[in-house]
Write a protein that holds these residues in place. Structure first.
Motif, PDB file in Angstrom:
ATOM      1  N   LYS A   6      -2.040   3.159  -0.183  1.00  0.00           N
ATOM      2  CA  LYS A   6      -0.972   4.552  -0.440  1.00  0.00           C
ATOM      3  C   LYS A   6      -1.899   5.702   0.019  1.00  0.00           C
ATOM      4  O   LYS A   6      -3.061   5.808   0.211  1.00  0.00           O
TER       5      LYS A   6
ATOM      6  N   GLY B  75      -1.585   8.618  -7.500  1.00  0.00           N
ATOM      7  CA  GLY B  75      -0.649   8.226  -6.529  1.00  0.00           C
ATOM      8  C   GLY B  75      -1.285   7.179  -5.248  1.00  0.00           C
ATOM      9  O   GLY B  75      -0.549   6.969  -4.351  1.00  0.00           O
TER      10      GLY B  75
ATOM     11  N   SER C 115       5.264   5.267   0.910  1.00  0.00           N
ATOM     12  CA  SER C 115       3.824   6.452   0.776  1.00  0.00           C
ATOM     13  C   SER C 115       3.672   7.143   1.758  1.00  0.00           C
ATOM     14  O   SER C 115       3.673   8.363   1.669  1.00  0.00           O
TER      15      SER C 115
ATOM     16  N   LYS D 290       6.645   9.844   1.397  1.00  0.00           N
ATOM     17  CA  LYS D 290       6.293  10.654   0.383  1.00  0.00           C
ATOM     18  C   LYS D 290       5.021  11.704   0.588  1.00  0.00           C
ATOM     19  O   LYS D 290       5.217  12.895   0.119  1.00  0.00           O
TER      20      LYS D 290
END
Length: 537
Positions: free
Chosen positions: A286, A307, A397, A400
């Motif tokens: 990620k 994250g 990912s 985002k």
């Protein structure tokens, strides 16, 4: 662009070395030097070893992070219940272009890995030990290490030990792929998910873990849990091996205690002071943004909390001067090419996802973004291995993490920055071919057939998608989403069955035209026109 990392890049240490002890003395620790540096190792009973692994909270270092003590106990219980000897397998298959930490350990400290593996084998009463590798250098080093210990695969050996060399493929590193190859099959996942602890090599309970995991166990067995716990974080003690590449001055492998700030690791490798983003955990990992980098420390829990992901220990920053979506697209194309070609959602979905990201970069607008999100969602949890899940996680990912760049491409004319290819792929962007011949070459050889849908006859029964999911997927209207496609070599029998069972007689098979062997591996034709766009162009 996309320069390949060497098998053994520069190695650095933060604090006192553990796994890398002696690296400042010699390039490779042979058995005498290994014993001088680390000292002898006393065997431990099965429950002692399990308690040791539990006390130091040892988790697999290959990416999944499964607690080692649970795996050890599960294999022991299964072996006792069935009355069979278990098998121990070291997974040294490191086939991701951005990962080198296991390759470094196998090349420079092979006996530390063997120490851990032999501890486990003796504790479990195993009589078979296999070390899986994919590189010539790791094969040579590990075979030499076995010879130095007098271990062989001879039938009269108390412990039969050997090295299993497989092709360099992303899916080769999957536990099920390695077990299948050890049993004589191709190094690709089987069509169903199996538990190695219950039914592994030869059907026996098998303890399979990553090379670094065994090396960590060997260190802990020597120094004890208290001393081991003095390094790193309380809940994740010890050190971790990281491969740092991407936009750095010096790609390297770093051994660092858990809890070290991530920004310090990046500084050691000469990363930009303020990276645009950092890919954590490798190409199944990620992205985190520059602000988050300053919050993160090197640990599984810390990276998860912000994250990111520790994964297989790959850390890849990119600079402010490159397009993050363009960089991610190159990886997405490579991930699509790495499909084992067995599961439709992976074999068809990953190329479609790569094309979706490419459509966004080419001005496809909000519709392209929504299509990419849908494809990424559809491939997850539908494969025989973790490759589609990890690839989908990487793509989600990317969307985002880089919202500003995404908006510039979706709503405007793009970010205006070039794609520099700073994320390492294999030389030329192509995975090394690995070992020629064998069952894998036969199953994954050039397609010999092409299947066609006659739309004047098709009535949308959907039976073709049930029988041949590698080729056919049903659209929202219930009809196949392809008009024609190459049939994977291994699926030719299923294709024939689909043709014979189609209620509307709407399918036909034809011999595919001979292909130039020098051409890159074709992906399935997804539609007449756009489907012929090669991912590697």
């Amino acid at each position: 662009m996309n320069e390949a990392l060497p098998d053994v890049p520069e190695v650095r240490v933060v604090g006192l070395p553990q796994l890398t002890s002696g690296f400042d003395l010699v390039e490779r620790l042979d058995l005498p030097m290994h014993l001088k540096v680390h000292g002898p190792l006393e065997p431990l009973g099965g429950e002692q070893l399990a308690k040791l692994a539990e006390n130091i909270n040892l988790k697999g270092r290959g990416g999944a992070g499964f607690p080692f003590h649970k795996k050890l106990r599960s294999v022991a219980e299964a072996a006792i219940k069935r009355g069979v000897r278990p098998v121990v397998v070291v997974n040294g298959s490191e086939d991701e272009p951005a990962c080198r930490k296991d390759t470094v350990l196998i090349n420079r400290a092979p006996h530390l890995i063997l120490d851990g593996a032999l501890l486990v084998a003796e504790a479990l009463g195993a009589r078979t030990l296999v070390v899986g590798v994919t590189r010539e250098s790791t094969q040579r080093s590990m075979e030499a290490a076995l010879a130095e210990r007098g271990l062989s695969n001879g039938r009269r050996s108390a412990l039969r030990a050997r090295v299993q060399r497989n092709p360099v493929r992303m899916v080769t590193g999957a536990a099920a792929s390695l077990i299948r190859s050890i049993d004589g099959g191709p190094a690709i996942p089987p069509g169903r998910k199996v538990s190695a602890s219950q039914n592994g090599v030869g059907g026996a309970p098998t303890l399979l873990s990553n090379a670094e995991t065994f090396a960590q166990l060997a260190i802990a067995a020597r120094i004890g849990p208290e001393r081991y716990g003095n390094t790193g974080l309380y809940d994740e003690p010890g050190t971790v091996m990281l491969t740092v590449s991407g936009a750095v001055a010096r790609p390297m492998v770093i051994e660092a205690p858990t809890g070290v700030p991530l920004r310090y690791i990046l500084q050691l490798a000469g990363a930009p002071p303020v990276p645009q983003g950092v890919l954590t955990g490798g190409y199944h990992g990620k992205w985190i943004d520059a602000a988050t980098v300053n919050e993160a420390v090197v640990s599984r829990n810390s990276l998860d909390a912000v994250g990111g992901a520790l994964g297989a220990g790959a850390i890849l920053p990119i600079s402010q001067e490159t397009c993050p979506l363009g960089e991610s697209l190159m990886v997405a194309k490579w991930l699509a090419e790495e499909s084992a070609g067995q599961c439709g959602p992976c074999y068809l979905g990953l190329p479609a996802a790569a094309r979706g990201l490419e459509d966004i970069l080419n001005g496809g607008g909000p519709a392209a973004l929504e299509a990419l999100k849908q494809v990424a969602k559809n491939v997850k949890r539908r494969g025989a291995c973790s490759h589609p899940d990890g690839s989908a996680m990487f793509l989600e990912s990317t969307i985002k993490a880089f919202t500003d760049d995404l908006a510039a491409h979706v709503l405007g004319n793009g970010c205006g920055r070039p794609v520099e290819g700073v994320l390492p792929l294999f030389e030329g962007g192509v995975t090394p071919a690995g070992l020629p011949g064998g069952a894998a070459a036969e199953e994954n050889g050039p397609s010999r057939q092409k299947i066609y849908v006659d739309w004047t006859l098709c009535r949308g029964h959907g039976l073709c998608a049930d029988i041949l999911p590698e080729v056919f997927e049903l659209g929202a209207d219930g009809f196949p989403t392809v008009a024609q496609a190459q049939v994977p070599r291994y699926a030719e029998a299923k294709a024939l069955r689909a043709v014979r069972r189609c209620p509307a007689l709407a399918l036909r098979l034809e011999e595919a035209a001979p292909r130039d062997n020098s051409a890159s591996r074709n992906l399935p034709v997804l539609s007449q026109g756009r489907g012929r766009r090669a991912l590697g162009r």
